[in-house]
Design an enzyme around this catalytic site. Structure first.
Site, PDB file in Angstrom:
ATOM      1  N   ASP A 136      27.439  28.939  44.480  1.00 39.14           N
ATOM      2  CA  ASP A 136      28.742  29.477  44.874  1.00 39.14           C
ATOM      3  C   ASP A 136      29.546  28.290  45.392  1.00 39.14           C
ATOM      4  OD1 ASP A 136      30.892  30.568  46.216  1.00 39.14           O
ATOM      5  OD2 ASP A 136      29.739  32.158  47.169  1.00 39.14           O
ATOM      6  N   THR A 170      38.347  28.122  32.745  1.00 39.50           N
ATOM      7  CA  THR A 170      37.479  28.853  31.816  1.00 39.50           C
ATOM      8  C   THR A 170      37.211  30.294  32.254  1.00 39.50           C
ATOM      9  OG1 THR A 170      35.470  28.033  32.903  1.00 39.50           O
ATOM     10  CG2 THR A 170      36.328  26.741  31.063  1.00 39.50           C
ATOM     11  N   ASP A 175      39.776  31.106  42.517  1.00 41.96           N
ATOM     12  CA  ASP A 175      40.931  31.020  43.426  1.00 41.96           C
ATOM     13  C   ASP A 175      40.798  32.023  44.567  1.00 41.96           C
ATOM     14  OD1 ASP A 175      43.353  30.030  44.315  1.00 41.96           O
ATOM     15  OD2 ASP A 175      44.563  31.295  43.013  1.00 41.96           O
TER      16      ASP A 175
END
Length: 382
Positions: free
Chosen positions: A9, A118, A33
């Site tokens: 993460d 991506t 984001d």
């Protein structure tokens, strides 16, 4: 220092800076984001973003890390993928270049990138990985910095396992371990337990599985030809009504509809592996450039193979091309055989490639992650 690909993460990375996939407008997107804003402290980070204002795709700016373990956040304004011909590649490359320049200017020693664009921005993952590795490795040739590519964000930490839940059992049922294999230039360890059965019994059998010789005999036992079955059904029923009612295709349609295809395949019976590969690429309506990109193969190497300047490429390269050209298992097996190779039940690499091909999964990045998951060398060189 080297580039490292890790599964983690990104909000948990203890580095000098993590890179965020920022929007051009003062807005918070999805995926990476949103995860970074939530972990850093949404209000504080958003206030900072408002002060910065709109930015162009490819630009980058830096902020404090706020509540993140990372000291800073580099915000790379990520390009939205449209069609691949709208300047997306150069903008994506600028994201990496400008982020690394900012890190250098701030004298940062470690940076963690996601695979920019991506996710929700739609950039093809395989090409995105190629660009990331290309730009980062070029930077590291002249700079001393520890750079990570974090493959999984907080929403997809178990992505590979969810996408390919039966891969373990497939390996378990197909893998016959050996003490080592020199085919790829590295050895494999002694057989170990995998899944619910013991994989890698040296006598070709494994707990919970049939002996391989039995499996081979069953797989090779011929079935009655289709036209014989139809003939028998007609004789028993004295008419074809029962057969027609079954919904099976008409024999003449099945036979003559494939005649041209069979003739075409027979015309390529004596092709070497290069001619056969190019025939398959053309038959599938693919562009050679898409094939080598999706295969994660360098353009120069593909050109060398295509022009027959590499008479005997590595088996691994050909298996990558099977993925890039989206070949089915029969086509892949045939292509390998024409170059003197075959899928081996004694190497995890072969088993994983065969699993992806058999199931029609043609994502080399996902395949590479699975290779790493199973402790065998990856395709992406870092």
């Amino acid at each position: 220092m080297p580039l490292k690909i890790v599964r983690n993460d990104i909000t948990k990375m203890e580095v000098d800076a993590v890179v965020n996939t920022a929007n051009a407008d003062v807005a918070v997107g999805r995926g990476c984001d949103a995860a970074i804003y939530d972990a850093a402290g949404f209000d504080e980070l958003f206030e900072f973003r408002k002060e910065v204002g709109p930015k162009k795709e490819g630009e980058a700016f830096i902020s404090p890390g706020f509540k993140l373990p990372a000291g800073h956040i580099i915000h790379a304004v990520s390009p939205l993928f449209i069609d691949g011909n709208s300047g997306e590649e150069e903008k994506l490359r600028k994201c990496y270049r400008n982020s690394l320049r900012l890190a250098e200017a701030e004298n940062l020693k470690s940076v963690a990138f996601p695979l920019i664009s991506t996710g929700s921005f739609g950039y093809p993952k395989a090409e995105g990985m190629r660009i990331a590795a290309d730009e980062i490795n070029a930077f590291l040739l002249t700079h001393d910095m520890l750079v990570y590519i974090v493959v999984f964000d907080s929403e997809s930490a178990d992505y590979g396992r969810k996408l390919y839940p039966d891969l373990e059992s497939y390996i378990d049922n197909n893998y016959v371990g050996t003490a080592g294999n020199a085919e790829y230039g590295y050895g494999y360890p002694e057989p170990v337990a995998m899944g619910s059965a013991v994989a890698g019994a040296t006598n070709g059998a494994a707990k919970g599985r049939k002996n391989l010789s039995v499996v081979r005999k069953e797989a090779c036992r011929p079935s009655a030809p289709f036209f014989e079955k139809r003939k028998q059904a007609s004789e028993i029923c004295e008419y074809d009504e029962l057969y027609e009612a079954s919904g099976a295709p008409d024999f003449d349609e099945l036979h003559y509809g494939h005649t041209d295809k069979i003739k075409e395949r027979l015309a390529h019976l004596s092709d070497d592996y290069v001619d056969y590969l190019m025939y398959l690429i053309n038959e599938k309506g693919l562009k050679p450039s898409d094939v080598y990109k999706d295969a994660l193969i360098d353009k120069k190497l593909f050109s060398k193979i295509k022009n027959k300047k590499d008479p005997h490429p590595e088996k691994l390269t050909l298996m990558q091309l099977c993925i890039g050209a989206k070949l089915n298992l029969d086509e892949s097996t045939d292509l390998l055989a024409r170059a003197g190779y075959a899928f081996s039940p004694c190497t995890i690499t072969d088993i994983i490639f065969k699993y992806f091909i058999e199931n029609g999964y043609y994502d080399m990045v996902d395949l590479d992650i699975e290779l790493e998951n199973h402790d065998v060398p990856c395709i992406i060189k870092i």
